[in-house]
Motif scaffolding. Structure first.
Motif, PDB file in Angstrom:
ATOM      1  N   ASP A 271      -8.318   4.538 -31.897  1.00 33.57           N
ATOM      2  CA  ASP A 271      -7.428   2.924 -32.232  1.00 33.57           C
ATOM      3  C   ASP A 271      -8.261   1.763 -31.729  1.00 33.57           C
ATOM      4  OD1 ASP A 271      -7.669   3.226 -29.254  1.00 33.57           O
ATOM      5  OD2 ASP A 271      -6.146   3.222 -28.781  1.00 33.57           O
ATOM      6  N   LEU A 272      -9.830   1.982 -31.628  1.00 33.29           N
ATOM      7  CA  LEU A 272     -10.306   0.755 -32.124  1.00 33.29           C
ATOM      8  C   LEU A 272     -11.513   0.940 -33.254  1.00 33.29           C
ATOM      9  CD1 LEU A 272     -11.519   0.431 -28.298  1.00 33.29           C
ATOM     10  CD2 LEU A 272      -9.435  -0.924 -29.499  1.00 33.29           C
ATOM     11  N   VAL A 273     -11.996  -0.296 -34.076  1.00 32.28           N
ATOM     12  CA  VAL A 273     -12.981  -0.903 -34.514  1.00 32.28           C
ATOM     13  C   VAL A 273     -14.288  -1.479 -33.567  1.00 32.28           C
ATOM     14  CG1 VAL A 273     -13.453  -1.388 -37.158  1.00 32.28           C
ATOM     15  CG2 VAL A 273     -11.280   0.070 -36.449  1.00 32.28           C
ATOM     16  N   ALA A 274     -15.279  -1.369 -34.696  1.00 37.99           N
ATOM     17  CA  ALA A 274     -15.913  -2.117 -34.475  1.00 37.99           C
ATOM     18  C   ALA A 274     -16.773  -3.074 -35.700  1.00 37.99           C
ATOM     19  CB  ALA A 274     -17.654  -1.664 -33.915  1.00 37.99           C
ATOM     20  N   VAL A 275     -16.461  -4.527 -35.668  1.00 36.40           N
ATOM     21  CA  VAL A 275     -17.210  -5.080 -37.169  1.00 36.40           C
ATOM     22  C   VAL A 275     -18.091  -5.656 -36.554  1.00 36.40           C
ATOM     23  CG1 VAL A 275     -16.155  -6.489 -38.912  1.00 36.40           C
ATOM     24  CG2 VAL A 275     -14.540  -4.976 -37.753  1.00 36.40           C
ATOM     25  N   PRO A 276     -19.135  -5.274 -37.272  1.00 41.64           N
ATOM     26  CA  PRO A 276     -20.322  -6.787 -37.684  1.00 41.64           C
ATOM     27  C   PRO A 276     -20.253  -7.956 -37.292  1.00 41.64           C
ATOM     28  CG  PRO A 276     -20.496  -4.882 -38.801  1.00 41.64           C
ATOM     29  CD  PRO A 276     -19.459  -4.437 -38.480  1.00 41.64           C
ATOM     30  N   VAL A 277     -20.565  -8.610 -36.407  1.00 43.84           N
ATOM     31  CA  VAL A 277     -20.657 -10.212 -36.598  1.00 43.84           C
ATOM     32  C   VAL A 277     -22.382 -10.477 -36.714  1.00 43.84           C
ATOM     33  CG1 VAL A 277     -20.154 -11.913 -34.870  1.00 43.84           C
ATOM     34  CG2 VAL A 277     -19.378  -9.823 -34.290  1.00 43.84           C
ATOM     35  N   PRO A 278     -22.576 -10.961 -37.981  1.00 41.86           N
ATOM     36  CA  PRO A 278     -23.716 -10.793 -38.215  1.00 41.86           C
ATOM     37  C   PRO A 278     -24.429 -12.805 -37.097  1.00 41.86           C
ATOM     38  CG  PRO A 278     -23.243 -10.825 -39.903  1.00 41.86           C
ATOM     39  CD  PRO A 278     -21.700 -10.793 -38.879  1.00 41.86           C
ATOM     40  N   ASP A 279     -23.757 -13.600 -37.510  1.00 40.46           N
ATOM     41  CA  ASP A 279     -24.225 -15.000 -36.427  1.00 40.46           C
ATOM     42  C   ASP A 279     -23.447 -15.037 -34.945  1.00 40.46           C
ATOM     43  OD1 ASP A 279     -20.976 -14.993 -36.439  1.00 40.46           O
ATOM     44  OD2 ASP A 279     -21.409 -16.728 -36.648  1.00 40.46           O
ATOM     45  N   ALA A 280     -23.758 -14.256 -34.481  1.00 40.73           N
ATOM     46  CA  ALA A 280     -23.473 -13.952 -32.789  1.00 40.73           C
ATOM     47  C   ALA A 280     -25.062 -13.722 -32.018  1.00 40.73           C
ATOM     48  CB  ALA A 280     -23.405 -11.916 -32.542  1.00 40.73           C
ATOM     49  N   PRO A 281     -25.529 -14.295 -31.252  1.00 43.43           N
ATOM     50  CA  PRO A 281     -26.884 -13.980 -30.523  1.00 43.43           C
ATOM     51  C   PRO A 281     -27.044 -12.447 -30.245  1.00 43.43           C
ATOM     52  CG  PRO A 281     -25.452 -14.907 -29.381  1.00 43.43           C
ATOM     53  CD  PRO A 281     -24.538 -14.982 -30.416  1.00 43.43           C
ATOM     54  N   PRO A 282     -28.414 -11.979 -31.195  1.00 43.95           N
ATOM     55  CA  PRO A 282     -29.054 -10.143 -30.985  1.00 43.95           C
ATOM     56  C   PRO A 282     -28.999 -11.178 -28.771  1.00 43.95           C
ATOM     57  CG  PRO A 282     -30.904 -12.037 -31.265  1.00 43.95           C
ATOM     58  CD  PRO A 282     -29.330 -13.139 -31.195  1.00 43.95           C
ATOM     59  N   VAL A 283     -29.060  -9.443 -28.299  1.00 43.74           N
ATOM     60  CA  VAL A 283     -28.676  -9.460 -27.156  1.00 43.74           C
ATOM     61  C   VAL A 283     -30.197  -8.200 -26.510  1.00 43.74           C
ATOM     62  CG1 VAL A 283     -27.469  -7.453 -24.994  1.00 43.74           C
ATOM     63  CG2 VAL A 283     -26.173  -9.139 -27.247  1.00 43.74           C
ATOM     64  N   THR A 284     -30.932  -8.640 -26.089  1.00 43.98           N
ATOM     65  CA  THR A 284     -31.899  -7.592 -25.993  1.00 43.98           C
ATOM     66  C   THR A 284     -31.899  -6.784 -24.062  1.00 43.98           C
ATOM     67  OG1 THR A 284     -33.700  -9.094 -26.716  1.00 43.98           O
ATOM     68  CG2 THR A 284     -34.490  -8.169 -25.040  1.00 43.98           C
TER      69      THR A 284
ATOM     70  N   GLY B 232     -28.120  -6.409 -32.709  1.00 47.28           N
ATOM     71  CA  GLY B 232     -26.742  -7.472 -33.255  1.00 47.28           C
ATOM     72  C   GLY B 232     -26.016  -7.077 -32.371  1.00 47.28           C
ATOM     73  N   GLN B 233     -24.361  -7.855 -32.390  1.00 46.20           N
ATOM     74  CA  GLN B 233     -23.569  -7.334 -31.668  1.00 46.20           C
ATOM     75  C   GLN B 233     -22.424  -6.863 -32.917  1.00 46.20           C
ATOM     76  OE1 GLN B 233     -22.283  -9.751 -28.249  1.00 46.20           O
ATOM     77  NE2 GLN B 233     -24.084 -11.810 -29.024  1.00 46.20           N
TER      78      GLN B 233
ATOM     79  N   LEU C  64      -8.291  -8.171 -39.820  1.00 49.95           N
ATOM     80  CA  LEU C  64      -9.590  -8.127 -39.540  1.00 49.95           C
ATOM     81  C   LEU C  64     -10.723  -6.576 -39.493  1.00 49.95           C
ATOM     82  CD1 LEU C  64     -10.355 -11.062 -37.321  1.00 49.95           C
ATOM     83  CD2 LEU C  64     -10.261 -11.178 -39.700  1.00 49.95           C
ATOM     84  N   ALA C  65     -10.120  -5.686 -39.298  1.00 52.90           N
ATOM     85  CA  ALA C  65     -10.792  -4.330 -38.918  1.00 52.90           C
ATOM     86  C   ALA C  65     -11.188  -3.949 -40.250  1.00 52.90           C
ATOM     87  CB  ALA C  65      -9.299  -3.842 -37.825  1.00 52.90           C
ATOM     88  N   GLY C  66     -10.283  -4.209 -41.082  1.00 55.34           N
ATOM     89  CA  GLY C  66     -11.161  -3.391 -41.968  1.00 55.34           C
ATOM     90  C   GLY C  66     -12.391  -4.318 -43.103  1.00 55.34           C
ATOM     91  N   ARG C  67     -13.068  -5.132 -42.343  1.00 55.81           N
ATOM     92  CA  ARG C  67     -13.352  -6.056 -42.892  1.00 55.81           C
ATOM     93  C   ARG C  67     -15.427  -5.968 -43.083  1.00 55.81           C
ATOM     94  NH1 ARG C  67     -12.242 -11.754 -42.294  1.00 55.81           N
ATOM     95  NH2 ARG C  67     -14.502 -12.288 -42.959  1.00 55.81           N
ATOM     96  N   SER C  68     -15.687  -5.476 -43.679  1.00 60.61           N
ATOM     97  CA  SER C  68     -17.227  -5.160 -43.523  1.00 60.61           C
ATOM     98  C   SER C  68     -18.292  -6.275 -42.067  1.00 60.61           C
ATOM     99  CB  SER C  68     -17.640  -5.192 -44.417  1.00 60.61           C
ATOM    100  OG  SER C  68     -18.131  -6.055 -45.409  1.00 60.61           O
ATOM    101  N   ARG C  69     -17.421  -7.352 -42.681  1.00 59.31           N
ATOM    102  CA  ARG C  69     -17.978  -8.111 -41.198  1.00 59.31           C
ATOM    103  C   ARG C  69     -17.557  -9.568 -40.834  1.00 59.31           C
ATOM    104  NH1 ARG C  69     -23.646 -10.422 -44.082  1.00 59.31           N
ATOM    105  NH2 ARG C  69     -23.774  -7.948 -44.625  1.00 59.31           N
ATOM    106  N   VAL C  70     -17.571 -10.015 -40.097  1.00 62.90           N
ATOM    107  CA  VAL C  70     -16.714 -11.368 -39.537  1.00 62.90           C
ATOM    108  C   VAL C  70     -17.774 -12.140 -38.654  1.00 62.90           C
ATOM    109  CG1 VAL C  70     -14.791  -9.807 -39.048  1.00 62.90           C
ATOM    110  CG2 VAL C  70     -16.402 -10.300 -37.225  1.00 62.90           C
ATOM    111  N   ARG C  71     -17.187 -13.183 -38.547  1.00 60.63           N
ATOM    112  CA  ARG C  71     -18.362 -14.840 -38.250  1.00 60.63           C
ATOM    113  C   ARG C  71     -17.602 -15.045 -36.673  1.00 60.63           C
ATOM    114  NH1 ARG C  71     -16.104 -17.192 -42.712  1.00 60.63           N
ATOM    115  NH2 ARG C  71     -15.568 -18.721 -41.748  1.00 60.63           N
ATOM    116  N   VAL C  72     -18.873 -15.433 -36.013  1.00 61.77           N
ATOM    117  CA  VAL C  72     -18.358 -15.590 -34.351  1.00 61.77           C
ATOM    118  C   VAL C  72     -17.038 -16.500 -34.318  1.00 61.77           C
ATOM    119  CG1 VAL C  72     -18.712 -16.635 -32.569  1.00 61.77           C
ATOM    120  CG2 VAL C  72     -20.706 -15.308 -33.286  1.00 61.77           C
ATOM    121  N   ALA C  73     -16.529 -17.721 -35.198  1.00 60.02           N
ATOM    122  CA  ALA C  73     -15.921 -18.459 -35.638  1.00 60.02           C
ATOM    123  C   ALA C  73     -14.372 -18.308 -35.444  1.00 60.02           C
ATOM    124  CB  ALA C  73     -15.958 -19.701 -36.916  1.00 60.02           C
TER     125      ALA C  73
END
Length: 279
Positions: free
Chosen positions: A242-255, A164-165, A175-184
């Motif tokens: 100083d960076l955070v990675a937040v899951p984006v469930p609706d982003a297309p998967p990367v192969t 996933g992305q 938004l850095a404190g969120r468990s997930r965000v949307r692409v939009a």
């Protein structure tokens, strides 16, 4: 067509200036002009439009540029691979975009070193648009590519894994404190316009975001509050503080795939690919 003529044409098509192309080829301008004119007569088409102010490619010229790069790349690859075949221990060039591959790349290289017949692997760290170009021009033997972002035209590939992305954000962003965000939601951040990557030809798409070429540059710009990006999950591991990675469930998967030129017959490539697909 002669290889020399194709080399002359590619230099001129890339420089779009007779003086610069001649300097790059280490020849004078008259032989360059004669070679291009001879090539146009042989093909029966106009390859370049010339005025007193500029040189531009015609549609036929653009087609020949693409084909000539492929031909010259194949010749360079044949020369290098033929020379490698004479070495007691062959060398293999693996192209990987800087900052990608992560844990999988380390595991692959460690496992391959244990193979008694393993070639010496030279790791080539490259920029976003380069892996396929490096394979086609013979500078690399094999590469890790990421679909749907990278082109695999002219390559054979084997699928390695899909993930996933995540959105990479400044740690101080709301938004850095969120468990997930949307692409939009990420795309709508006016204060952090999405970063722009170069395409296969090296040109950037239109947009307000900053132009980036590698992850080191990108992460610094995100930390400074200039941009954001959505990347494969593996790119979000071991981030700077100083960076955070937040899951984006609706982003297309990367192969992630491992790719090599279709005409390659190197045993070392086959061995590395076989091992990569087993990990």
């Amino acid at each position: 067509m002669e290889l020399r003529e194709l080399r002359y044409f590619v230099a001129l098509a890339e420089e779009l200036h007779f003086g610069r192309a001649a300097q790059r080829l280490e020849i004078s301008q008259p032989p360059l002009s004669r070679a291009i004119a001879r090539l146009e007569r042989r093909l029966g088409v106009t390859l370049l439009e010339r005025t007193s102010r500029k040189v531009t490619l015609t549609e036929s010229g653009s087609v020949l540029l693409s084909e000539a790069r492929t031909i010259l790349g194949a010749v360079a690859a044949a020369e290098r691979r033929t020379q490698q075949a004479a070495q007691q221990r062959p060398r293999l060039v693996l192209a990987v975009k800087s900052g990608t591959g992560g844990e999988f790349l380390a595991k692959l290289l460690d496992a391959y070193r244990l193979d008694p017949g393993a070639a010496t692997v030279d790791l080539m760290l490259c920029e976003a648009h380069q892996p396929q170009e490096l394979l086609m021009c013979g500078q690399a033997d094999v590469a890790l590519l990421h679909l749907p972002f990278d082109s695999t035209a002219g390559l054979d590939t084997e699928t390695l894994y899909t993930e996933g992305q995540v959105a990479i954000l400044p740690a101080s962003h709301p938004l850095a404190g969120r468990s997930r965000v949307r692409v939009a939601e990420v795309s709508a951040l006016a204060e952090l316009p999405m970063a722009r990557w170069p395409g296969p030809g090296g040109s950037y798409p239109e947009g307000p975001g900053v132009e980036v070429r590698n992850l080191t540059q990108l992460f610094q710009l995100i930390a400074l509050g200039h941009t954001t990006v959505i990347l494969p999950e593996s790119a979000g591991t071991d981030l700077r503080r100083d960076l955070v990675a937040v899951p984006v469930p609706d982003a297309p998967p990367v192969t992630t795939v491992i790719g090599w030129p279709s005409q390659s017959r190197l045993r070392a490539v086959a061995d590395l690919v076989r091992l990569a697909t087993c990990l």
